[in-house]
Design a protein around this motif. Sequence first.
Motif, short mmCIF file in Angstrom:
data_model
loop_
_atom_site.label_atom_id
_atom_site.label_comp_id
_atom_site.label_asym_id
_atom_site.label_seq_id
_atom_site.Cartn_x
_atom_site.Cartn_y
_atom_site.Cartn_z
N LYS A 8 0.80 -1.22 0.00
CA LYS A 8 0.00 0.00 0.00
C LYS A 8 0.84 1.27 0.00
CE LYS A 8 -3.70 -2.36 2.57
NZ LYS A 8 -3.02 -3.67 2.68
N GLY A 9 2.14 1.16 0.24
CA GLY A 9 2.98 2.34 0.33
C GLY A 9 3.65 2.69 -0.98
N ASN A 10 4.51 3.72 -0.92
CA ASN A 10 5.26 4.12 -2.11
C ASN A 10 6.22 3.01 -2.52
OD1 ASN A 10 4.06 6.66 -2.31
ND2 ASN A 10 5.57 7.60 -0.94
N GLY A 11 6.20 2.66 -3.79
CA GLY A 11 6.98 1.53 -4.24
C GLY A 11 8.22 1.92 -5.01
N GLN A 12 9.23 1.09 -4.92
CA GLN A 12 10.38 1.13 -5.80
C GLN A 12 10.25 -0.05 -6.75
OE1 GLN A 12 13.12 3.11 -6.30
NE2 GLN A 12 12.20 4.64 -4.95
N GLY A 13 10.60 0.17 -7.99
CA GLY A 13 10.44 -0.89 -8.98
C GLY A 13 11.41 -2.04 -8.78
N VAL A 14 11.01 -3.21 -9.25
CA VAL A 14 11.92 -4.35 -9.33
C VAL A 14 12.03 -4.74 -10.79
CG1 VAL A 14 11.48 -5.23 -7.01
CG2 VAL A 14 10.02 -5.97 -8.87
N TYR A 15 13.14 -5.38 -11.15
CA TYR A 15 13.43 -5.60 -12.55
C TYR A 15 14.21 -6.90 -12.67
CZ TYR A 15 16.07 -2.13 -9.98
OH TYR A 15 16.65 -1.42 -8.97
N SER A 16 14.18 -7.46 -13.86
CA SER A 16 14.66 -8.83 -14.05
C SER A 16 16.15 -8.99 -13.79
CB SER A 16 14.32 -9.30 -15.47
OG SER A 16 14.92 -8.47 -16.44
N LYS A 17 16.91 -7.90 -13.81
CA LYS A 17 18.35 -8.07 -13.54
C LYS A 17 18.59 -8.55 -12.11
CE LYS A 17 19.83 -3.50 -11.83
NZ LYS A 17 20.81 -2.40 -12.01
N LEU A 18 17.59 -8.39 -11.24
CA LEU A 18 17.74 -8.82 -9.85
C LEU A 18 17.69 -10.34 -9.72
CD1 LEU A 18 15.44 -6.18 -8.15
CD2 LEU A 18 17.94 -6.13 -8.32
N TRP A 19 17.09 -11.02 -10.67
CA TRP A 19 17.09 -12.48 -10.63
C TRP A 19 17.74 -13.04 -11.90
CZ3 TRP A 19 12.62 -9.49 -10.24
CH2 TRP A 19 11.77 -9.45 -11.34
N SER A 20 18.66 -12.26 -12.45
CA SER A 20 19.36 -12.67 -13.66
C SER A 20 20.43 -13.73 -13.36
CB SER A 20 20.03 -11.44 -14.30
OG SER A 20 20.96 -11.83 -15.29
N ASN A 21 20.74 -14.53 -14.37
CA ASN A 21 21.85 -15.46 -14.27
C ASN A 21 23.18 -14.79 -14.55
OD1 ASN A 21 20.47 -15.48 -17.01
ND2 ASN A 21 22.44 -16.35 -17.56
N GLY A 22 23.15 -13.52 -15.03
CA GLY A 22 24.40 -12.82 -15.32
C GLY A 22 25.22 -13.58 -16.34
N PHE A 23 26.47 -13.89 -15.99
CA PHE A 23 27.35 -14.61 -16.91
C PHE A 23 27.28 -16.13 -16.72
CE2 PHE A 23 29.89 -12.51 -13.52
CZ PHE A 23 30.08 -13.61 -12.69
N ASP A 36 9.04 2.52 0.66
CA ASP A 36 9.84 3.74 0.47
C ASP A 36 9.15 4.97 1.05
OD1 ASP A 36 12.00 5.21 -0.38
OD2 ASP A 36 11.25 5.47 -2.43
N ALA A 37 9.15 5.09 2.36
CA ALA A 37 8.37 6.11 3.06
C ALA A 37 9.21 7.34 3.41
CB ALA A 37 7.75 5.52 4.33
N HIS A 38 9.37 8.22 2.43
CA HIS A 38 10.06 9.50 2.68
C HIS A 38 9.13 10.51 3.35
CE1 HIS A 38 13.82 8.67 0.50
NE2 HIS A 38 13.06 7.89 -0.26
N GLY A 39 7.87 10.26 3.32
CA GLY A 39 6.88 11.08 3.99
C GLY A 39 5.69 10.22 4.35
N ASP A 40 4.87 10.72 5.29
CA ASP A 40 3.67 9.98 5.68
C ASP A 40 4.02 8.55 6.13
OD1 ASP A 40 0.93 9.62 6.09
OD2 ASP A 40 0.61 8.84 4.06
N LEU A 41 5.15 8.41 6.83
CA LEU A 41 5.61 7.08 7.20
C LEU A 41 4.65 6.33 8.12
CD1 LEU A 41 9.17 5.91 7.97
CD2 LEU A 41 7.38 5.37 9.60
N PRO A 42 4.12 6.95 9.18
CA PRO A 42 3.23 6.18 10.07
C PRO A 42 2.07 5.51 9.34
CG PRO A 42 3.85 8.23 11.12
CD PRO A 42 4.34 8.32 9.71
#
Length: 481
Positions: free
Chosen positions: A201-216, A340-346
């Motif tokens: 329900k809060g402010n979100g930061q995106g997630v992306y496929s490089k976070l679960w990538s096999n890399g090399f 990601d609560a930079h404001g309205d944290l409570p």
Amino acid sequence: MQKEIFEHGLNHNRRKFLSQLSLGIGSVALGSLLIPDLFSNNNPDAIMAGLPHFAPKAKRIIYLFQNGAPSQLDLFDYKPKLQEMFGQDLPASIRNGQRLTGMTADQKKFPLAGTVFQFNQYGKHKAWLSELLPHTASVVDDLCIIKSMYTEAINHDPALTFFQTGAQVGNRPSMGSWVSYGLGTENKNLPGFCVLLSKGKGNGQGVYSKLWSNGFLDSFYQGVQFSSGENPVLYLNNPDAVSKADRRNMLDKLAELNDENYKTFGDPEINAKVQQYELAYRMQTAVPEVTDLSKEPESIIKMYGADCLVPGTFAANCLLARKLSENGVRFVQLYHQGWDAHGDLPSQIKGQCQDVDQASAALITDLKQRGMLDETLVIWGGEFGRTNYCQGTLTKEDYGRDHHPRCFTVWMAGGGVKPGVYGETDEFGYNIIENPVHVHDFHATVLNLMGLDHEKLTYKHLGRRYRLTDVAGNIVKGIIA
């Protein structure tokens, strides 16, 4: 000369040589029967893939990643000093010139913000927990609460990438890929590494496929993302008018063509693609069964909460993570966005805790009652922490917190970790004063619990050997049971 050889213990007769050789061949044969893919990888670094370096304490991992950075000061790290000095400026001696993000760099003052939430101590270790986590409090004696985590990255993208891959830049294998590469899967009909996403329900930061990538690493080791739609894994089903027999025939012919290509070019990625096609074929039967939550008893639904029947929620993903782990998936990664609560944290943190508190605790209880917790390592935490001072306007009821990499809290459970509280921060909750744990240390310890030596789990790429912990990392022995 014969005398010198004998004196140095090198006088092996033919009978002794052949008897010892037979033992070696027998061990190799047994290993190939127990682990069919033991010698199938063409990379010399992966010859022993599928075998731990030593006896593991955990067989599988469920990582409940809280994307956006939960505020440790409102959940785990109780600091009465911040209430006493509410609104006063953070002493310069405490901040000690630490760099700031662009969001607070122009602030003239840094007013201290004590939490508005009540804290109490729970369990035999008297761990402090916020009133926002009543369900977590019920399983606190199973948790190892690490209050002294720290990282180098101060912004979300590099910090998130660092936690997942051991580097702040992209194109590196994720932790799940490293574990899958090192140990393989326990179920040939499911991936060794699965990824589940949810939004809070809060402010979100995106997630992306490089976070679960096999890399090399070979692409066979990349994370497989499950969706909340009608088809949990996209493009898995056969097209209309294509039968299972047709698919099998097509894959056999494709394998023949790829085998010819491999003989010509010697590219190991060709074999990795064939493995992926075969896995997808087997998953057509396995995935619908394992993702079907309709057969779960009412007691389990009540334990996780009604949201567990709503596809794509954190609760549903926790229940699905248990089922995947139960069916042999080595590494299940959940990402829950909205911290990601930079404001309205409570207000925001209340909603986030309503999403995750009950289901996180239910997962621990569920694994424990099934006899799985001892062999399953559960991890909960974000990419960094939150500041003890307010970002923007401060009131008694409302405040926001900026990014804070110098200390934050992560908890772990099961899988060979020692319950209790590890590490401590100063009375301002700003600096670590006891048992610091760096991200590389965290990775080294997780691999150790899985029976992997982080210095030996390597892969040669572009002329050098890479590992999850780069050239650093120490095992945190104080949290290992």
